[in-house]
Design an enzyme around this catalytic site. Structure first.
Site, PDB file in Angstrom:
ATOM      1  N   ARG A 213       0.837  -1.207   0.000  1.00 43.44           N
ATOM      2  CA  ARG A 213       0.000   0.000   0.000  1.00 43.44           C
ATOM      3  C   ARG A 213       0.871   1.254   0.000  1.00 43.44           C
ATOM      4  NH1 ARG A 213      -3.133  -2.706   4.700  1.00 43.44           N
ATOM      5  NH2 ARG A 213      -4.698  -3.907   3.581  1.00 43.44           N
ATOM      6  N   PHE A 229     -11.511  -5.358  -5.546  1.00 40.72           N
ATOM      7  CA  PHE A 229     -11.470  -6.243  -4.364  1.00 40.72           C
ATOM      8  C   PHE A 229     -10.968  -5.419  -3.160  1.00 40.72           C
ATOM      9  CE2 PHE A 229     -10.313  -8.763  -8.138  1.00 40.72           C
ATOM     10  CZ  PHE A 229     -11.323  -9.705  -8.154  1.00 40.72           C
ATOM     11  N   ASP A 251     -16.051  -3.841  -4.574  1.00 40.95           N
ATOM     12  CA  ASP A 251     -16.049  -5.144  -3.912  1.00 40.95           C
ATOM     13  C   ASP A 251     -17.453  -5.718  -4.072  1.00 40.95           C
ATOM     14  OD1 ASP A 251     -14.067  -6.395  -1.435  1.00 40.95           O
ATOM     15  OD2 ASP A 251     -16.110  -7.193  -1.623  1.00 40.95           O
ATOM     16  N   SER A 252     -17.549  -7.035  -4.211  1.00 41.43           N
ATOM     17  CA  SER A 252     -18.886  -7.624  -4.390  1.00 41.43           C
ATOM     18  C   SER A 252     -19.683  -7.595  -3.092  1.00 41.43           C
ATOM     19  CB  SER A 252     -18.762  -9.058  -4.906  1.00 41.43           C
ATOM     20  OG  SER A 252     -17.960  -9.803  -4.027  1.00 41.43           O
ATOM     21  N   ALA A 278     -20.616  -1.625  -4.890  1.00 42.80           N
ATOM     22  CA  ALA A 278     -20.787  -3.055  -4.610  1.00 42.80           C
ATOM     23  C   ALA A 278     -21.096  -3.730  -5.938  1.00 42.80           C
ATOM     24  CB  ALA A 278     -21.929  -3.267  -3.620  1.00 42.80           C
ATOM     25  N   ASP A 299      -6.540  -7.232  -6.196  1.00 43.49           N
ATOM     26  CA  ASP A 299      -6.105  -8.020  -5.033  1.00 43.49           C
ATOM     27  C   ASP A 299      -7.210  -9.011  -4.658  1.00 43.49           C
ATOM     28  OD1 ASP A 299      -4.708  -8.958  -2.839  1.00 43.49           O
ATOM     29  OD2 ASP A 299      -5.350  -7.319  -1.531  1.00 43.49           O
ATOM     30  N   CYS A 339      -2.833 -14.230  -3.473  1.00 40.14           N
ATOM     31  CA  CYS A 339      -2.511 -14.659  -2.110  1.00 40.14           C
ATOM     32  C   CYS A 339      -2.735 -16.159  -1.947  1.00 40.14           C
ATOM     33  CB  CYS A 339      -3.310 -13.862  -1.085  1.00 40.14           C
ATOM     34  SG  CYS A 339      -5.072 -14.052  -1.268  1.00 40.14           S
TER      35      CYS A 339
HETATM   36  N1  SAH Z   1      -7.374  -5.606  -1.029  1.00 41.25           N
HETATM   37  C1  SAH Z   1      -7.945  -5.860   0.265  1.00 41.25           C
HETATM   38  C2  SAH Z   1      -8.136  -7.337   0.572  1.00 41.25           C
HETATM   39  C3  SAH Z   1      -8.955  -8.087  -0.449  1.00 41.25           C
HETATM   40  S1  SAH Z   1      -9.747  -9.492   0.202  1.00 41.25           S
HETATM   41  C4  SAH Z   1      -7.124  -5.167   1.336  1.00 41.25           C
HETATM   42  O1  SAH Z   1      -6.073  -4.590   1.050  1.00 41.25           O
HETATM   43  O2  SAH Z   1      -7.537  -5.208   2.490  1.00 41.25           O
HETATM   44  C5  SAH Z   1     -10.734  -9.985  -1.131  1.00 41.25           C
HETATM   45  C6  SAH Z   1     -12.025  -9.208  -1.304  1.00 41.25           C
HETATM   46  O3  SAH Z   1     -12.580  -9.610  -2.567  1.00 41.25           O
HETATM   47  C7  SAH Z   1     -13.121  -9.492  -0.291  1.00 41.25           C
HETATM   48  O4  SAH Z   1     -13.484  -8.290   0.331  1.00 41.25           O
HETATM   49  C8  SAH Z   1     -14.295 -10.073  -1.094  1.00 41.25           C
HETATM   50  O5  SAH Z   1     -15.566  -9.577  -0.671  1.00 41.25           O
HETATM   51  C9  SAH Z   1     -14.001  -9.567  -2.480  1.00 41.25           C
HETATM   52  N2  SAH Z   1     -14.524 -10.385  -3.586  1.00 41.25           N
HETATM   53  C10 SAH Z   1     -14.582 -11.727  -3.676  1.00 41.25           C
HETATM   54  N3  SAH Z   1     -15.057 -12.106  -4.876  1.00 41.25           N
HETATM   55  C11 SAH Z   1     -15.325 -10.972  -5.571  1.00 41.25           C
HETATM   56  C12 SAH Z   1     -15.825 -10.692  -6.882  1.00 41.25           C
HETATM   57  N4  SAH Z   1     -16.144 -11.663  -7.721  1.00 41.25           N
HETATM   58  N5  SAH Z   1     -15.937  -9.402  -7.265  1.00 41.25           N
HETATM   59  C13 SAH Z   1     -15.605  -8.393  -6.413  1.00 41.25           C
HETATM   60  N6  SAH Z   1     -15.134  -8.607  -5.173  1.00 41.25           N
HETATM   61  C14 SAH Z   1     -14.992  -9.868  -4.746  1.00 41.25           C
END
Ligand code: SAH
Length: 395
Positions: A213, A229, A251-252, A278, A299, A339
């Site tokens: 970050r 994400f 984020d979804s 969302a 991510d 990850c």
């Molecule tokens: N980048 C974040 C961590 C990501 S964790 C940080 O720095 O804290 C992964 C995230 O992806 C979760 O919040 C989950 O809700 C989201 N996610 C999972 N599948 C998804 C999709 N198909 N589209 C959008 N978001 C999604």
């Protein structure tokens, strides 16, 4: 102390003699007593020579090693291990700071404490057990943690409901095992974040992206940023501080959108450069305008939780990255991560490079990223390496 003894089959002690901290069930010849999941056991070779002490568990990994020295697993053991973990965090400069109170204090095998994770958020420690053995030791760990952290520690929240083996049927509920939190706000590099340890994913925050970050912040000036994400919005808040022209967080999960909005509000109240949506990532990337963003972060959650899911996971990374390559503005920068522990660095690179070729973009690697120093990798346990990232310049 007397511990139950596990005898290994002849020739099955090689990896342990190289200090790999797991005993696989196939290596075990017999035990001298009936074993219960969570027992502390002594592991010896076919000649009854001591090798290690560890937690016994049911499954293909049968023992996770706590010590390669013959000793008692007692109060002084936990104190030594936790003190060593804190010393590392001090020496790498994440602990003992005014402007950073968010860090991982214990990272399982990386701190010679397999099955245990402790993240610090201000005065609150969030502790997670991934094995029955660590669960049974939780109160001893908590006592040692209080001693090592002293007055800095006001609460310990134990969050193992979803991380303990399901079949062990422990019925463990999440809750405070010491004190109560005075605040849910913690600092990361001077930025403030609400940490939702009660309902959040993992221990409430993705501590492992701190350094990445910071790097993103340096690239944000004047850019249009898409944080895909976003979860709690770590990257978004850093991008705003770095002078981004606009930041869109996606984020979804509607809950994640609430969290990112709350964290932006906490640091940059009423800042109209930020908007959160969302929406499904693939749908958003399909529908967004070409060239709308010149800094994109991808991510995603772990696409492969197990080796069996590897092929599909790699396809998923390729598809996702291809969409970003297709749409990113020329001269744009892509921060892309995986990850998944089951996906190695080379496999991830290949998936991303394939995506770039599919989108016919000329791409350069600017940085190769990984997990930060408070998520150390035990050199005898290469499986501990899980976070991989690339920063790419897209012509
Ligand atoms: N980048 C974040 C961590 C990501 S964790 C940080 O720095 O804290 C992964 C995230 O992806 C979760 O919040 C989950 O809700 C989201 N996610 C999972 N599948 C998804 C999709 N198909 N589209 C959008 N978001 C999604």
């Amino acid at each position: 102390m007397k511990y139950k003894t596990i005898y290994l089959r002849r020739g099955k002690d090689e990896s342990l003699k190289r200090f790999h901290p797991w005993v696989f069930s196939g290596a075990i010849d017999r035990a001298d007593e009936k074993l219960e999941e969570g027992d502390i056991v002594k592991v010896v070779d076919a000649n009854s020579q001591f090798i290690a002490l560890g937690h016994y568990q049911i499954g293909s990994i049968a023992v996770r090693v706590l010590s390669f020295e013959e000793r008692d697993i007692d109060e002084s053991f936990w104190l030594e291990r936790l003190q060593a973990a804190l010393d590392v965090r001090r020496s790498i400069g994440v602990a003992g700071r005014q402007d950073n109170t968010t860090y991982r204090l214990v990272h399982g095998e990386g701190d010679n404490l397999p099955g245990l994770v402790i993240d610090m958020y201000g005065g609150t420690a969030v502790m997670q057990a991934h094995s029955v053995g660590m669960h049974l030791c939780r109160l001893q760990v908590a006592e040692a943690l209080k001693t090592v952290m002293g007055e800095r520690l006001t609460a310990i929240y134990y969050k193992s409901e979803t991380t303990l083996p399901y079949k062990a049927s422990l019925g463990q509920e999440n809750g405070f095992i010491y004190g109560a939190s005075q605040s849910d706000v913690a600092l990361e590099n001077g930025l403030r974040f609400h940490i939702d340890w009660l309902r959040g994913q993992k221990t409430g925050f993705f501590v492992d992206q701190r350094d990445n970050r910071s790097l993103l912040e340096q690239y944000s000036m004047g850019r249009n940023v898409l944080n895909m994400f976003c979860y709690t919005g770590g990257f978004s808040v850093y991008a705003l501080r770095g002078g981004a022209r606009l930041v869109h967080s996606v984020d979804s999960s509607a809950k994640a959108v609430e969290l990112v909005n709350a964290n932006v509000e906490l640091n940059f109240p009423q800042d109209d450069r930020h908007k959160a949506y969302a929406e499904d990532a693939f749908k958003y990337l399909d529908q967004m305008e070409t060239g709308a963003y010149d800094l994109i972060i991808l991510d995603p959650p772990a696409f492969a939780k197990h080796k069996d899911a590897l092929k599909n996971a790699l396809r998923g990374y390729t598809k996702l990255n291809a969409k970003a390559f297709e749409k990113i503005h020329s001269g744009g920068i892509l921060f892309t991560f995986s990850c998944s522990q089951a996906v190695n660095k080379d496999q991830f690179r290949l998936a991303v490079f394939t995506a770039a070729a599919m989108a016919r973009r000329s791409v350069r690697i600017l940085h190769q990223l990984h997990q930060p120093a408070d998520h150390p990798i035990n050199i005898y346990h290469p499986e501990g390496e899980y976070l991989k990232g690339l920063v790419l310049y897209v012509e």
